[in-house]
Design a protein around this motif. Structure first.
Motif, PDB file in Angstrom:
ATOM      1  N   ALA A   1      46.542  17.038  60.497  1.00 22.46           N
ATOM      2  CA  ALA A   1      45.356  16.206  60.301  1.00 22.46           C
ATOM      3  C   ALA A   1      44.731  15.847  61.643  1.00 22.46           C
ATOM      4  CB  ALA A   1      45.720  14.947  59.524  1.00 22.46           C
ATOM      5  N   ALA A   2      45.567  15.469  62.617  1.00 24.81           N
ATOM      6  CA  ALA A   2      45.044  15.129  63.939  1.00 24.81           C
ATOM      7  C   ALA A   2      44.377  16.341  64.580  1.00 24.81           C
ATOM      8  CB  ALA A   2      46.171  14.604  64.827  1.00 24.81           C
ATOM      9  N   ARG A   3      45.011  17.484  64.468  1.00 28.06           N
ATOM     10  CA  ARG A   3      44.463  18.705  65.075  1.00 28.06           C
ATOM     11  C   ARG A   3      43.131  19.091  64.427  1.00 28.06           C
ATOM     12  NH1 ARG A   3      47.123  22.759  68.085  1.00 28.06           N
ATOM     13  NH2 ARG A   3      45.971  24.730  68.158  1.00 28.06           N
ATOM     14  N   PHE A   4      43.082  19.035  63.103  1.00 28.87           N
ATOM     15  CA  PHE A   4      41.851  19.405  62.398  1.00 28.87           C
ATOM     16  C   PHE A   4      40.711  18.473  62.789  1.00 28.87           C
ATOM     17  CE2 PHE A   4      38.766  19.245  58.996  1.00 28.87           C
ATOM     18  CZ  PHE A   4      38.618  20.576  58.620  1.00 28.87           C
ATOM     19  N   GLU A   5      40.986  17.167  62.832  1.00 29.09           N
ATOM     20  CA  GLU A   5      39.922  16.218  63.150  1.00 29.09           C
ATOM     21  C   GLU A   5      39.432  16.379  64.587  1.00 29.09           C
ATOM     22  OE1 GLU A   5      38.229  13.515  61.036  1.00 29.09           O
ATOM     23  OE2 GLU A   5      38.682  15.482  60.150  1.00 29.09           O
ATOM     24  N   ILE A   6      40.324  16.729  65.506  1.00 26.61           N
ATOM     25  CA  ILE A   6      39.882  17.019  66.876  1.00 26.61           C
ATOM     26  C   ILE A   6      38.884  18.172  66.866  1.00 26.61           C
ATOM     27  CG2 ILE A   6      40.633  18.005  69.087  1.00 26.61           C
ATOM     28  CD1 ILE A   6      43.198  16.338  68.813  1.00 26.61           C
ATOM     29  N   GLN A   7      39.214  19.227  66.139  1.00 28.51           N
ATOM     30  CA  GLN A   7      38.326  20.401  66.093  1.00 28.51           C
ATOM     31  C   GLN A   7      37.026  20.096  65.354  1.00 28.51           C
ATOM     32  OE1 GLN A   7      41.988  23.073  64.940  1.00 28.51           O
ATOM     33  NE2 GLN A   7      40.336  24.430  65.607  1.00 28.51           N
ATOM     34  N   ARG A   8      37.124  19.294  64.280  1.00 25.31           N
ATOM     35  CA  ARG A   8      35.919  18.958  63.513  1.00 25.31           C
ATOM     36  C   ARG A   8      34.991  18.060  64.326  1.00 25.31           C
ATOM     37  NH1 ARG A   8      33.734  15.048  60.361  1.00 25.31           N
ATOM     38  NH2 ARG A   8      35.480  13.626  60.725  1.00 25.31           N
ATOM     39  N   HIS A   9      35.538  17.007  64.908  1.00 26.37           N
ATOM     40  CA  HIS A   9      34.718  16.118  65.738  1.00 26.37           C
ATOM     41  C   HIS A   9      34.036  16.900  66.857  1.00 26.37           C
ATOM     42  CE1 HIS A   9      36.120  11.770  64.822  1.00 26.37           C
ATOM     43  NE2 HIS A   9      36.496  12.534  63.810  1.00 26.37           N
ATOM     44  N   ALA A  10      34.808  17.772  67.506  1.00 23.54           N
ATOM     45  CA  ALA A  10      34.262  18.541  68.625  1.00 23.54           C
ATOM     46  C   ALA A  10      33.115  19.431  68.169  1.00 23.54           C
ATOM     47  CB  ALA A  10      35.358  19.374  69.276  1.00 23.54           C
ATOM     48  N   ALA A  11      33.239  20.038  66.988  1.00 20.98           N
ATOM     49  CA  ALA A  11      32.170  20.899  66.467  1.00 20.98           C
ATOM     50  C   ALA A  11      30.908  20.090  66.191  1.00 20.98           C
ATOM     51  CB  ALA A  11      32.641  21.605  65.198  1.00 20.98           C
ATOM     52  N   VAL A  12      31.076  18.902  65.603  1.00 20.63           N
ATOM     53  CA  VAL A  12      29.926  18.050  65.302  1.00 20.63           C
ATOM     54  C   VAL A  12      29.238  17.612  66.595  1.00 20.63           C
ATOM     55  CG1 VAL A  12      29.205  15.832  64.340  1.00 20.63           C
ATOM     56  CG2 VAL A  12      30.894  17.223  63.119  1.00 20.63           C
ATOM     57  N   LEU A  13      30.019  17.108  67.541  1.00 22.42           N
ATOM     58  CA  LEU A  13      29.441  16.579  68.779  1.00 22.42           C
ATOM     59  C   LEU A  13      28.816  17.680  69.628  1.00 22.42           C
ATOM     60  CD1 LEU A  13      32.253  14.038  69.674  1.00 22.42           C
ATOM     61  CD2 LEU A  13      29.991  13.510  68.749  1.00 22.42           C
ATOM     62  N   SER A  14      29.465  18.847  69.682  1.00 27.45           N
ATOM     63  CA  SER A  14      28.944  19.955  70.480  1.00 27.45           C
ATOM     64  C   SER A  14      27.637  20.499  69.918  1.00 27.45           C
ATOM     65  CB  SER A  14      29.976  21.086  70.562  1.00 27.45           C
ATOM     66  OG  SER A  14      31.140  20.664  71.228  1.00 27.45           O
ATOM     67  N   SER A  15      27.430  20.293  68.614  1.00 26.04           N
ATOM     68  CA  SER A  15      26.204  20.780  67.974  1.00 26.04           C
ATOM     69  C   SER A  15      25.096  19.738  67.960  1.00 26.04           C
ATOM     70  CB  SER A  15      26.511  21.211  66.534  1.00 26.04           C
ATOM     71  OG  SER A  15      27.504  22.213  66.511  1.00 26.04           O
ATOM     72  N   GLY A  16      25.336  18.623  68.649  1.00 25.36           N
ATOM     73  CA  GLY A  16      24.307  17.588  68.724  1.00 25.36           C
ATOM     74  C   GLY A  16      24.347  16.606  67.584  1.00 25.36           C
ATOM     75  N   GLY A  17      25.352  16.684  66.715  1.00 21.71           N
ATOM     76  CA  GLY A  17      25.465  15.771  65.590  1.00 21.71           C
ATOM     77  C   GLY A  17      26.145  14.469  65.987  1.00 21.71           C
ATOM     78  N   THR A  18      26.261  13.577  65.030  1.00 20.70           N
ATOM     79  CA  THR A  18      26.946  12.307  65.259  1.00 20.70           C
ATOM     80  C   THR A  18      28.090  12.164  64.255  1.00 20.70           C
ATOM     81  OG1 THR A  18      25.396  11.165  63.800  1.00 20.70           O
ATOM     82  CG2 THR A  18      24.908  11.141  66.158  1.00 20.70           C
ATOM     83  N   ILE A  19      29.135  11.500  64.683  1.00 15.81           N
ATOM     84  CA  ILE A  19      30.284  11.247  63.813  1.00 15.81           C
ATOM     85  C   ILE A  19      30.020  10.017  62.967  1.00 15.81           C
ATOM     86  CG2 ILE A  19      32.752  10.701  63.750  1.00 15.81           C
ATOM     87  CD1 ILE A  19      32.157  13.526  64.676  1.00 15.81           C
ATOM     88  N   VAL A  20      30.309  10.124  61.698  1.00 19.22           N
ATOM     89  CA  VAL A  20      30.170   8.995  60.789  1.00 19.22           C
ATOM     90  C   VAL A  20      31.522   8.296  60.681  1.00 19.22           C
ATOM     91  CG1 VAL A  20      29.685   8.300  58.415  1.00 19.22           C
ATOM     92  CG2 VAL A  20      28.352  10.143  59.480  1.00 19.22           C
ATOM     93  N   GLN A  21      31.518   6.971  60.783  1.00 18.32           N
ATOM     94  CA  GLN A  21      32.768   6.229  60.605  1.00 18.32           C
ATOM     95  C   GLN A  21      33.074   6.203  59.118  1.00 18.32           C
ATOM     96  OE1 GLN A  21      33.382   2.718  62.971  1.00 18.32           O
ATOM     97  NE2 GLN A  21      34.560   1.726  61.348  1.00 18.32           N
ATOM     98  N   GLU A  22      34.127   6.917  58.741  1.00 14.47           N
ATOM     99  CA  GLU A  22      34.425   7.089  57.325  1.00 14.47           C
ATOM    100  C   GLU A  22      35.906   7.356  57.133  1.00 14.47           C
ATOM    101  OE1 GLU A  22      32.289  10.589  56.119  1.00 14.47           O
ATOM    102  OE2 GLU A  22      33.355  11.886  57.534  1.00 14.47           O
ATOM    103  N   THR A  23      36.347   7.219  55.895  1.00 11.00           N
ATOM    104  CA  THR A  23      37.689   7.657  55.545  1.00 11.00           C
ATOM    105  C   THR A  23      37.620   9.135  55.173  1.00 11.00           C
ATOM    106  OG1 THR A  23      37.448   7.102  53.193  1.00 11.00           O
ATOM    107  CG2 THR A  23      38.311   5.382  54.660  1.00 11.00           C
ATOM    108  N   ARG A  24      38.753   9.828  55.316  1.00 16.16           N
ATOM    109  CA  ARG A  24      38.818  11.255  55.017  1.00 16.16           C
ATOM    110  C   ARG A  24      40.040  11.522  54.143  1.00 16.16           C
ATOM    111  NH1 ARG A  24      34.501  14.293  56.811  1.00 16.16           N
ATOM    112  NH2 ARG A  24      35.882  16.093  57.033  1.00 16.16           N
ATOM    113  N   HIS A  25      39.962  12.538  53.311  1.00 11.53           N
ATOM    114  CA  HIS A  25      41.091  12.991  52.502  1.00 11.53           C
ATOM    115  C   HIS A  25      41.700  14.225  53.156  1.00 11.53           C
ATOM    116  CE1 HIS A  25      39.993  10.230  49.350  1.00 11.53           C
ATOM    117  NE2 HIS A  25      38.807  10.803  49.176  1.00 11.53           N
TER     118      HIS A  25
END
Length: 503
Positions: free
Chosen positions: A251-275
C-alpha cells in the motif's frame, strides 16, 4: 479533479519526491467484555446477540470503563517508551455511519493515556530505524456492515446492507506515529517492519493475539510526498484497514507511485481515504477525509477522567516481559544463527514455535530445521504462518526425538509430519498406522545390501577399485528396496564392509 490511473516508476518517484508516512494501528484488546459495558467479546456469536442498551447507545444507558482495558493501554504505552498521563479523559468523536449505533465513537482526542514514545525496528539488512510514537489512546470499535447483492462486497452496487453490532464497543487501542521522515526509498520496508515489530510487542504483552487476518490488528497507511526533505508536508491520503504485513508494504509503495504520477502530471492530491485491494496491490478512492475539527470532539460527559496512580504504573512497568527485539538477539546468540536467518525465522512467524519445541525437548538445530523446512513450506502453500498449522511444538519435538533415536530418517520424518498435519493422529500413531519405522533389523538390512551388490556387479567392482563415490548408487538401490525406511548411513557402512573397502 483529474484521475490518474498510470503510476510513475518507483525509482522515478523517489528521484523526484521525498515520502512522509504516518501509521495508525488499531489493536483489538483481548478482554472478556466490551470497553464500556459487560457484553461478551467472544467471536462467532449470532449477529446482534452480544449487545445491550449501553453499546447500542439507547437513551438512559451509562458507560463504565473496562479496568483491564485501561491496564492494557498502560502496558502498551510503557512498552512503546511512552509517557503515561497522570490524568486523561474520553471524548466523543461525532460522525454518522450506519455501523455506529450511537452516532459518535467514544475515544480519546487531545488527552490520550500514553504519548511521546518510540519503537526501534530492525530492517532486513540489520539497520535500526526509530519510529516515533505520537500517542496511544483508548477507544471502542464500531459495528460491522455487510453489503449484500454486489460483486465486490462493498456498498457500491449492493442491493442492501445488514448490520451486526456485536463488535460495537469492543476495546481498541489506537497507536499513532509521528510523521515518519527520512526513510526515503525504504519507506515501504520501514512501514512493514514497524507493524511487524509492533505486532510482536503486543503479543509479548499478552493483551491481544494481534491476528491481522482476523481483524484484531489493522493499519491505516497515511502517505504524502514533498519535493525535498526540507519542504512542507504534502497533502496526504489514508489507506484504511490494511490487514497484513505484506499489504502494508504494498500500500505504501503503490501510494508513493500514485502520488508521484499525479504531482508529476501537474495534478493535485485530494485528502481522502483509500481502499486497498489485495488482488493487485492497488488502492481506490473512498471518501473525502475529514479534519479533526469536523468530528466536533468534546469531552465525554458520562465518563469520569482516568488518573492512573503512579505506583500502579511503576508496578506495571516492573512486570513487563522481555521485549521482542531483546529476546530475538538473545535467542540468536543462543542458537548460533546469523541476522539473516533470524529474520527469516521472524518472517515465518516461527520464533515462538521453535522456542516451545526446544522447551519440549528438541535441540535448537532440529527445532529450527523442521519449523523452517517442511512446516514452513506447508504453511507457505496454504498462505498462513507456521503457528497456524495443526501441529504442536510437542509433536514436532517428538518427531525430532524419533529421528535422533534412529527410529526415523529425514524422509520418513517428513511423512510423519504430513500425517500429523492431515489429522491422522500423534507422531507415534502416524508411524504405527503408516508403518514408517526405520528398518533396523541387521539381518533384513544385510539381505537388502547383498541383493543390491549382486544386482549391480559393475558398480560394486568400481567401488572395490577405489571409486568410493559410486557407493551412492548401491545405497539408493537399498533405500528403494526398503521403501526409504533404512538408515542410509548404516547402509553405506554395510556395503563397504561387504566389499572390503574402507573410506
Amino acid at each position: 479533479m483529474t484521475t490518474f490511473t498510470e503510476l510513475l516508476s518507483y525509482e522515478d518517484a523517489l528521484a523526484s519526491f521525498d515520502p512522509v508516512m504516518g501509521l495508525e494501528v488499531h489493536v483489538e484488546l483481548g478482554t472478556k467484555t466490551k470497553m464500556f459495558c459487560g457484553c461478551s467479546t467472544e467471536l462467532g456469536a449470532e449477529p446482534n446477540s452480544q449487545t445491550c442498551p449501553t453499546c447500542l447507545g439507547l437513551p438512559g444507558s451509562l458507560p463504565v470503563v473496562n479496568a483491564i482495558g485501561v491496564e492494557s493501554a498502560i502496558k502498551i504505552g510503557l512498552a512503546l517508551n511512552c509517557e503515561i498521563a497522570e490524568w486523561c479523559r474520553f471524548a466523543r468523536k461525532n460522525y454518522f455511519y450506519p455501523d455506529m449505533p450511537k452516532n459518535f465513537q467514544t475515544s480519546q482526542y487531545d488527552e490520550p493515556i500514553a504519548f511521546n514514545g518510540f519503537l526501534d525496528v530492525q530492517l532486513e539488512d540489520g539497520e535500526i530505524f526509530r519510529v516515533e510514537i505520537e500517542r496511544a489512546h483508548m477507544e471502542e470499535d464500531t459495528g460491522k456492515s455487510l453489503h449484500v447483492g454486489g460483486a465486490t462486497g462493498r456498498i457500491h452496487g449492493a442491493s442492501h446492507s445488514l448490520l451486526d453490532y456485536n463488535r460495537a464497543g469492543i476495546p481498541l487501542i489506537e497507536i499513532v506515529t509521528k510523521p515518519i521522515e527520512g526513510a526515503g526509498e525504504r519507506a515501504p520496508e520501514v512501514a512493514k517492519a514497524y507493524v511487524a515489530e509492533l505486532r510482536e510487542v503486543i503479543k509479548a504483552l499478552g493483551v491481544s493475539e494481534a491476528r491481522m487476518d482476523k481483524g484484531q490488528m489493522r493499519c491505516d497507511v497515511n502517505l504524502s510526498l514533498r519535493p525535498t526533505p526540507e519542504s512542507e508536508f504534502g497533502t496526504r491520503s489514508e489507506t484504511k484497514n490494511v490487514n497484513s504485513l505484506r499489504s502494508v508494504e504494498r500500500a505504501a509503495r503503490f501510494e508513493i507511485q500514485r502520488h508521484a504520477a499525479v504531482l508529476s502530471s501537474g495534478g493535485t492530491i485530494v485528502q481522502e481515504t483509500r481502499h486497498f485491494h489485495e488482488e493487485d496491490g492497488s488502492t481506490t478512492a473512498g471518501r473525502i477525509k475529514d479534519n479533526a475539527e469536523d468530528y466536533r470532539y468534546f469531552p465525554e460527559p458520562d465518563l469520569v477522567p482516568v488518573a492512573p496512580a503512579r505506583d500502579w504504573v511503576e508496578e506495571l512497568r516492573g512486570g513487563l516481559p522481555e521485549m521482542p527485539r531483546v529476546r530475538r538477539n538473545r535467542l540468536r546468540e543462543e542458537w548460533g544463527v546469523n541476522e539473516h536467518d533470524m529474520q527469516s525465522i521472524l518472517n515465518a512467524g516461527a520464533v515462538d514455535s521453535i522456542v516451545a519445541t526446544i522447551e519440549a525437548g528438541a535441540d535448537s538445530t532440529a527445532a529450527r530445521k523442521w519449523w523452517m523446512g517442511e512446516l514452513a513450506r506447508n504453511a507457505n502453500e496454504q498462505g498462513i504462518v507456521v503457528d497456524e498449522l495443526p501441529i504442536t511444538p510437542a509433536q514436532v519435538a517428538r518427531v525430532a526425538a524419533l529421528v535422533a533415536a534412529g527410529e526415523l530418517n529425514d524422509k520418513l520424518a517428513r511423512q510423519v509430519l504430513e500425517g500429523v498435519l492431515a489429522g491422522e493422529g500423534t507422531p507415534d500413531e502416524v508411524v504405527e498406522k503408516r508403518g514408517l519405522k526405520v528398518v533396523s533389523d541387521e539381518g533384513a538390512l544385510g539381505a537388502a545390501v547383498d541383493e543390491a551388490i549382486a544386482g549391480n556387479a559393475a558398480i560394486a567392482d568400481k567401488i572395490r577399485g577405489g571409486k568410493i563415490a559410486a557407493v551412492g548408487a548401491l545405497v539408493g538401490a537399498v533405500m528403494k528396496t526398503t521403501r526409504g525406511q533404512a538408515d542410509a548411513a548404516r547402509v553405506k557402512e554395510l556395503i563397504l564392509e561387504r566389499l572390503g573397502v574402507s573410506e
